[in-house]
Design a protein around this motif. Sequence first.
Motif, PDB file in Angstrom:
ATOM      1  N   PRO A 169       0.818  -1.214   0.000  1.00 51.83           N
ATOM      2  CA  PRO A 169       0.000   0.000   0.000  1.00 51.83           C
ATOM      3  C   PRO A 169       0.853   1.266   0.000  1.00 51.83           C
ATOM      4  CG  PRO A 169      -0.790  -1.531   1.639  1.00 51.83           C
ATOM      5  CD  PRO A 169       0.511  -2.060   1.143  1.00 51.83           C
ATOM      6  N   SER A 206      -6.241  -1.386   5.984  1.00 52.92           N
ATOM      7  CA  SER A 206      -5.738  -0.694   4.800  1.00 52.92           C
ATOM      8  C   SER A 206      -6.850  -0.424   3.805  1.00 52.92           C
ATOM      9  CB  SER A 206      -4.663  -1.524   4.097  1.00 52.92           C
ATOM     10  OG  SER A 206      -3.545  -1.619   4.905  1.00 52.92           O
ATOM     11  N   LEU A 207      -7.698  -1.439   3.605  1.00 49.31           N
ATOM     12  CA  LEU A 207      -8.788  -1.274   2.650  1.00 49.31           C
ATOM     13  C   LEU A 207      -9.752  -0.183   3.126  1.00 49.31           C
ATOM     14  CD1 LEU A 207      -9.588  -4.978   1.642  1.00 49.31           C
ATOM     15  CD2 LEU A 207      -8.326  -3.274   0.345  1.00 49.31           C
ATOM     16  N   SER A 208     -10.000  -0.134   4.439  1.00 47.60           N
ATOM     17  CA  SER A 208     -10.873   0.919   4.966  1.00 47.60           C
ATOM     18  C   SER A 208     -10.243   2.287   4.717  1.00 47.60           C
ATOM     19  CB  SER A 208     -11.090   0.759   6.466  1.00 47.60           C
ATOM     20  OG  SER A 208     -11.289  -0.571   6.786  1.00 47.60           O
ATOM     21  N   VAL A 215      -8.274   3.065   2.263  1.00 50.46           N
ATOM     22  CA  VAL A 215      -8.441   3.374   0.835  1.00 50.46           C
ATOM     23  C   VAL A 215      -9.828   3.955   0.604  1.00 50.46           C
ATOM     24  CG1 VAL A 215      -8.619   2.347  -1.466  1.00 50.46           C
ATOM     25  CG2 VAL A 215      -6.784   1.646   0.053  1.00 50.46           C
ATOM     26  N   LEU A 216     -10.834   3.284   1.192  1.00 51.98           N
ATOM     27  CA  LEU A 216     -12.207   3.775   1.040  1.00 51.98           C
ATOM     28  C   LEU A 216     -12.355   5.169   1.635  1.00 51.98           C
ATOM     29  CD1 LEU A 216     -14.786   0.922   1.678  1.00 51.98           C
ATOM     30  CD2 LEU A 216     -14.428   2.273  -0.381  1.00 51.98           C
ATOM     31  N   GLY A 218     -13.689   4.018  -6.396  1.00 49.76           N
ATOM     32  CA  GLY A 218     -13.203   3.686  -5.057  1.00 49.76           C
ATOM     33  C   GLY A 218     -13.699   2.334  -4.594  1.00 49.76           C
ATOM     34  N   THR A 232     -11.371  -1.067  -4.134  1.00 52.89           N
ATOM     35  CA  THR A 232     -11.292  -1.747  -2.840  1.00 52.89           C
ATOM     36  C   THR A 232     -11.715  -3.212  -2.963  1.00 52.89           C
ATOM     37  OG1 THR A 232     -11.968   0.350  -1.880  1.00 52.89           O
ATOM     38  CG2 THR A 232     -11.922  -1.543  -0.409  1.00 52.89           C
ATOM     39  N   GLY A 252      -9.385  -6.358  -2.181  1.00 56.65           N
ATOM     40  CA  GLY A 252      -9.876  -7.284  -1.161  1.00 56.65           C
ATOM     41  C   GLY A 252     -10.047  -8.682  -1.721  1.00 56.65           C
TER      42      GLY A 252
END
Lengths: 215, 164
Positions: free
Chosen positions: A53, A130-132, A134-135, A181, A185, A189
């Motif tokens: 990331p 990390s994904l959160s 990004v969102l 977005g 994600t 994921g």
Amino acid sequence: MLDELELLKKDWQKKEEHLPKLSYDQIYKMIWKKSSSIVKWIFYISIIEFILPHLLYLVPSMRNNLDIYSNLGLTNVFLVISILQYVVIFYFIYQFYKRYQEISVLDSAKQLTSNILRTRKTVKHYVIFSLSMVLLTFLMLIIGIYFSDNVLETLGLAGKMDSVPIEKAKFIIMASFAIFGVLFTLALGGIYFLLYGLLTRKLRRNFRELQKLEV
Amino acid sequence: MDKELEHRFVTELENNQNIVHKVCSLYTNDRDSHNDLFQEITIQLWKAYPKFRGDSKFSTWMYRVALNTAITLYRKSKKRIKTKDYDSLIFKIKADEYDDTQERQLKLMYDAVKQLGDIDKALVFLYLEDKDYSEISETLGITEVNARVKMNRVKNKLRTILNP
């Protein structure tokens, strides 16, 4: 059945003479070979997941995004979130390292499997985090666009959407950011959980098997 | 890692290599993966050797590391799964050709054991090696009662595989 197993046991103990026999030198050579165990795999893949990331920020278009933040008046918000993010990341790396150190081949099968799965779980939580983020980044951009007066200039779209009323243009840009977005994600994921699933399938199956009877 | 430690380890492993070979023969189906697993177990044993205190027998200590490697750490590749189908096919035909009923029964039993899951295999292996339930339960990390219950279930499973 008991008798049959006893029969098998007797035969099993006679089997020894048919087993291969390695020499001292053959074994000596082996101790210097590199392990290809599942723990090694998990370790390297996890390191990649921790670093990946952050490599995104090196991509030029990502750096341009940072300019967009300042133009959209989000510099301070971005700074605070970045600091928080790094605190959390270091916490995850510490946890991961601590759990990785706990893995010992001398534990019982159940303990060993559980420790490996716990180590892996740390990385899983990190990836969800990390994904959160990004969102959240996309969400912030969308909010920034909503409150910005010069969206088209900031995004370098000046002159290209002149025929569209400014409110509608804003909406279109916000919607595309939102869709992109979410898709981005989901794709990240998806790849991650597929990898995670394949890597730990055997571990999870055996762990369930060992847990089945425990009350 | 000094020379003396290396020498002591390799000598002990050379003398006790049968244990590792037996684990490999249960958990793999062809010579290549047998050697592969043997090597991985050797690496794990060597890595853990400095922690071996000698308060238990080297062989007892080996059972745990070898089984842990086979059950948990070892990764099978796809290529080897294909070989497995091929092997068990040959195995079946051969078993049918046996005249001697006892020999045939044994063949079928080995085949049935090979079809068990990783944990069940470990139970049977320790049983065949004449380990008592306290050692089985310690190696796997389950209670002694559970080890007994599990062993009974494995016996039932084997019975169903043998008499479908």
